[in-house]
Structures are given as C-alpha cells and as structure tokens.
Design an enzyme around this catalytic site. Structure first.
Site, PDB file in Angstrom:
ATOM      1  N   LYS A 127     -14.045  35.170  11.804  1.00 50.80           N
ATOM      2  CA  LYS A 127     -15.094  35.718  10.936  1.00 50.80           C
ATOM      3  C   LYS A 127     -14.424  36.463   9.815  1.00 50.80           C
ATOM      4  O   LYS A 127     -13.293  36.955   9.976  1.00 50.80           O
ATOM      5  CB  LYS A 127     -15.961  36.695  11.740  1.00 50.80           C
ATOM      6  CG  LYS A 127     -17.351  36.879  11.165  1.00 50.80           C
ATOM      7  CD  LYS A 127     -18.283  35.803  11.642  1.00 50.80           C
ATOM      8  CE  LYS A 127     -19.629  35.869  10.967  1.00 50.80           C
ATOM      9  NZ  LYS A 127     -20.600  34.979  11.642  1.00 50.80           N
ATOM     10  N   ASP A 167     -22.613  33.726   5.853  1.00 51.39           N
ATOM     11  CA  ASP A 167     -23.278  34.655   6.778  1.00 51.39           C
ATOM     12  C   ASP A 167     -24.122  35.520   5.829  1.00 51.39           C
ATOM     13  O   ASP A 167     -24.437  35.068   4.718  1.00 51.39           O
ATOM     14  CB  ASP A 167     -22.237  35.469   7.574  1.00 51.39           C
ATOM     15  CG  ASP A 167     -22.848  36.183   8.783  1.00 51.39           C
ATOM     16  OD1 ASP A 167     -23.013  35.549   9.836  1.00 51.39           O
ATOM     17  OD2 ASP A 167     -23.187  37.382   8.675  1.00 51.39           O
TER      18      ASP A 167
HETATM   19  N1  GLU Z   1     -22.377  32.778  10.187  1.00 49.22           N
HETATM   20  C1  GLU Z   1     -22.916  31.799  11.085  1.00 49.22           C
HETATM   21  C2  GLU Z   1     -22.816  32.287  12.509  1.00 49.22           C
HETATM   22  O1  GLU Z   1     -22.945  33.456  12.742  1.00 49.22           O
HETATM   23  C3  GLU Z   1     -22.370  30.404  10.846  1.00 49.22           C
HETATM   24  C4  GLU Z   1     -20.893  30.236  10.965  1.00 49.22           C
HETATM   25  C5  GLU Z   1     -20.396  28.854  10.540  1.00 49.22           C
HETATM   26  O2  GLU Z   1     -21.188  27.974  10.253  1.00 49.22           O
HETATM   27  O3  GLU Z   1     -19.179  28.710  10.539  1.00 49.22           O
HETATM   28  O4  GLU Z   1     -22.666  31.553  13.453  1.00 49.22           O
END
Ligand code: GLU
Length: 446
Positions: A127, A167
C-alpha cells in the site's frame, strides 16, 4: 500456551511500531483469530511465521516536492509499504489524504496481504500514498503532484515487482498522470505496472465498479447462506465515492432500496431510493458536495453533520473510511433491525462495533473479504495486460461474481472448520493467513 504466544507477539508489534494505532488495531484483529491455527500448526510458532508476517518486507518513505498554481513550493511525504510478496508482486492502492502517515499505510498494507490472498489471485500485498490533500486543487496541481510522486516511486515498481492502484483520493485521473510519468521515465509501455487505468489505454472493464459491486455480491452471499437475499432490503451506504456509488448501483440491481449515503459534511436520505445518475453527476462529473442532491430532488433531505448510521436500515455497507462506524452506531443499527453489514471500506467498523455485530449473530462481512472485489478485478486487469487481451463487461463481471462467491465460501468453510460457524472475521483471517504462511514456508526463511 498459544494465547501467551499471541500476547507476546502483539506486545512486540507495539514496541517495534510505536504510535501507529491503526496498524496496531489491524494486527490485533488478525492475531485474535489465530489462536486455533497456531494450536493446530506448531510449525507456525517454531518458524515465527506470525512475527514475520507482521513485519513489512520493505518500507519506503520519500519527499514529494511540487509547485502549486501560485508558484509556491509545497512539500509532501510519500509512502510505499511493500508488505508481503509470498503470493505475487506487491499489490495495493495509493491513498492521497491529509490523514496519511506511516501507521495508516501499514494498516492498509497489512489488511491487503490477507485480502489479496483471499481473492485466490497471484498477488502479494502492499500500500502507498501521501499526506497530500487533493481537495480544492486544480487539475494542473494534481498532475504536477502525481508526476513528482512517480519520479521517486517508479524505481520501486514493475509489473512483476509492485503494482499500485487507486484508493481514497486516487482515481482514474491520478492513475493517468502516474502512468504517463512512469512511461516517460522508463521508456516502457508497461501496462501491468498500474491498475485502474482508463479503458482506452489498458484499463479493464468493471474495475471502476468492482469494489462496490463486490461488496454487494458479498452481502448477497451472506444473506443467501441465511436463506435470504438483498431483494426488498433497505440499505444505507456511507461515503459517496467510487466504492459507495457502485455498491448502491449493484444493491439496487439486486432488488435492494439504497436510501442514504454520506460525505464528510453530512448525509442525504431519499426514501424512494437514491437517484444514481444524479449522484454520479454530482460526485464524478462535478466533484461537488452531496448537499446539492436535495437542491435537485425536492423530496430528499440532507442532514449536515450527524451520523448516517442513524438512518434505519436492514443492510449497512460502510464505504467511507476506517473507524467510521463505532460501538454507538452499531447499537443504533442493531436496534433498528440490521441483518447484515458488508464492508466496502477498509476497517470501517471499530473493534467495539465488530464485537457487537458478532455477538448479535447478524451477517458481518469484514472489509478484507467483502471489499476484495476491487483488488481481485485489478488482478484481472493485470491478466488482460499480460496477455494483451480485452474482456467484455459481462465476462469480467461474471469472473468477479465467481471470485466473491469463492471468497465467501472459503471464509465460511474456515469459520466452520475452526468451530465458529458464521464468524467471517475468523474465517477471513485464518484463510488469508494460512495461504500466505504456507507459501512463505515453501520459500524457506524469507
Ligand atoms: N485500494 C483498493 C483496496 O483497498 C484496491 C487495491 C488495488 O486494486 O490494487 O483493496
């Protein structure tokens, strides 16, 4: 014996990661589920698997300098936490929000590891993000910020290394600027390095809708397991971003009536069912405030401040942000006849709220399972990029539907196997943990 092991591991996590309360909360919740797994598998204790999983593989923190429209220099902090690559390249979104600090990114990265494992797709967990506040910024400022952010981040990325997506605060526009800068610096059209791309340049159909659709599908699965469905349910969704909007869309298609959603200044209630086209117009096109909804729909009401969880409903889909639904809100919801919660956001319910939901025996789908549809569809986007293929909307949605069914089935099976049927928190944590732990064991001491 195992309880004291878990307490000791948690104490060590607190000591090594001071002042990161969201990270502590996310770790605590997983550790609380692991006691029966450690009792059955002594090798996890011997090889310190839990301790290794709690320690990110790599944490990157960097300076992001940029100039605003008045020419003034701004400095933000950028993060990428590459948490675990046992199952595939690091995968997870970027969050641009003033509340971002290392503790938020670590909590999100940690959740992502288990969530991604639950999807059954070959993706590890990571992340990233920045304390940059996109609110009120012009397009040009957003672009300059994204370019500066990527100028540092690009060296850590790659379609087989680390694949970010969006996100909170990062959507299609930002992914476009980030991709453009990555392409320019590397001189590579490496489509699979980012997901959530535009449909005209490597993006996948259904990716935009996927997290919200997935949360609705997950609610449908939980209700089906109890002999019910979304049909005829009254649904309240918090937030009004990408996750909320498409949760509302799918819930409505499945026969539910979504009557309320919220943003940071309040919430709107439309007892006839929210007008989705209008919501999309206000939020996606105009990037405006929810209060504008009532200016155009006379019978709806807008409440400034307050809690959207005061609106009586049978199904709740928290889709705003972490810790947005506390114990008091949970009590109100349960008093009003709540039967299911499907979390579109990451860790939206406080530990107290989770306890109340589980004690009440309602269907409770934790975020790492219920919102896994977003990242699962990102993995489908990577798959299409790798094979230079393009799937139809119907095919992609059918894949998403199947994945959500599998996620629910594996969580439910693990909950049953470990003696607490229906407890999807336990089921999700155990399933995700075992998949990652077993891959790590196969890879030796990593
Ligand atoms: N931010 C999204 C999550 O919390 C998607 C992450 C992604 O698609 O890599 O899962």
């Amino acid at each position: 014996m195992t309880v004291s092991t878990i307490e000791a591991i948690y104490a060590e996590v607190l000591r090594r990661n001071p002042a990161e309360k969201e990270f502590h909360q996310a770790v605590r919740e997983v550790l609380e589920s692991l006691e029966p797994v450690l009792a059955r598998h002594p090798e996890y204790t011997e090889l310190k698997t839990v301790q290794r999983i709690c320690e990110p593989e790599r944490q990157i923190i960097f300076r992001v300098p940029w100039a605003d429209d008045r020419g003034e220099v701004q400095i933000n902090r950028g993060f990428r936490v590459e948490f675990n690559s046992a199952l595939g390249p690091y995968k997870g979104g970027l969050r641009f929000h003033p509340s971002v600090y290392l503790g938020i990114i670590k909590f999100l990265g940690f959740e992502q590891v288990f969530k991604n494992a639950l999807t059954g797709m070959p993706i590890g967990g990571g992340k990233g993000g920045s304390d940059f506040d996109p609110k009120g910024r012009s397009d040009a400022e957003i672009m300059r910020f994204c370019q500066s952010f990527m100028t540092e981040l690009y060296r850590h990325l790659g379609e087989y290394t680390d694949v970010p997506a969006g996100d909170i605060g990062v959507g299609g526009r930002e992914i476009g600027y980030l991709f453009g800068q990555y392409k320019r610096i590397t001189n590579r059209y490496e489509s699979g390095v980012l997901t959530g791309k535009g449909l005209g340049w490597g993006g996948a159909r259904v990716r935009t809708e996927a997290t919200g659709y997935g949360a609705a599908f997950f609610a449908e699965e939980m209700l089906a397991a109890r002999g019910s469905s979304l049909d005829g349910q009254t649904v309240v969704v918090s937030g009004s971003g990408n996750v909320a909007i498409y949760a509302i869309e799918k819930v409505t298609q499945l026969g539910g009536r979504a009557i309320a959603c919220s943003d940071s200044s309040g919430y709107v209630v439309d007892e006839r069912g929210l007008d989705l086209d209008l919501l999309k117009q206000i939020k996606e096109v105009e990037r405006g405030r929810l209060s504008e909804y009532t200016e155009r729909v006379r019978h709806a009401r807008h409440v400034t401040g307050g809690s959207v969880w005061d609106v009586p409903c049978t199904v709740a889909v928290p889709s705003a942000t972490q810790n947005e639904l506390d114990g008091e809100a949970a009590q109100t919801l349960l008093r009003n006849g709540l039967v299911a919660v499907s979390e579109g956001a990451n860790m939206p319910s406080t530990p107290e709220a989770v306890k109340l939901f589980l004690a009440a025996g309602i269907a409770y789908g934790p975020g790492k399972a219920a919102n896994a549809g977003g990242v699962a569809t990102s993995a489908l986007e990577m798959q299409q990029n790798a094979s230079r293929d393009r799937w139809t909307f119907e095919h992609t949605e059918a894949r998403l539907r199947d994945i959500m069914r599998d996620v629910h089935a594996s969580c439910a099976a693990a909950a049953e196997e470990y003696g607490d049927p229906g407890n999807l928190v336990l089921g999700a944590n155990i399933t995700g943990f075992v998949r990652v732990a077993d891959a790590m064991h196969a890879h030796g001491l990593v």
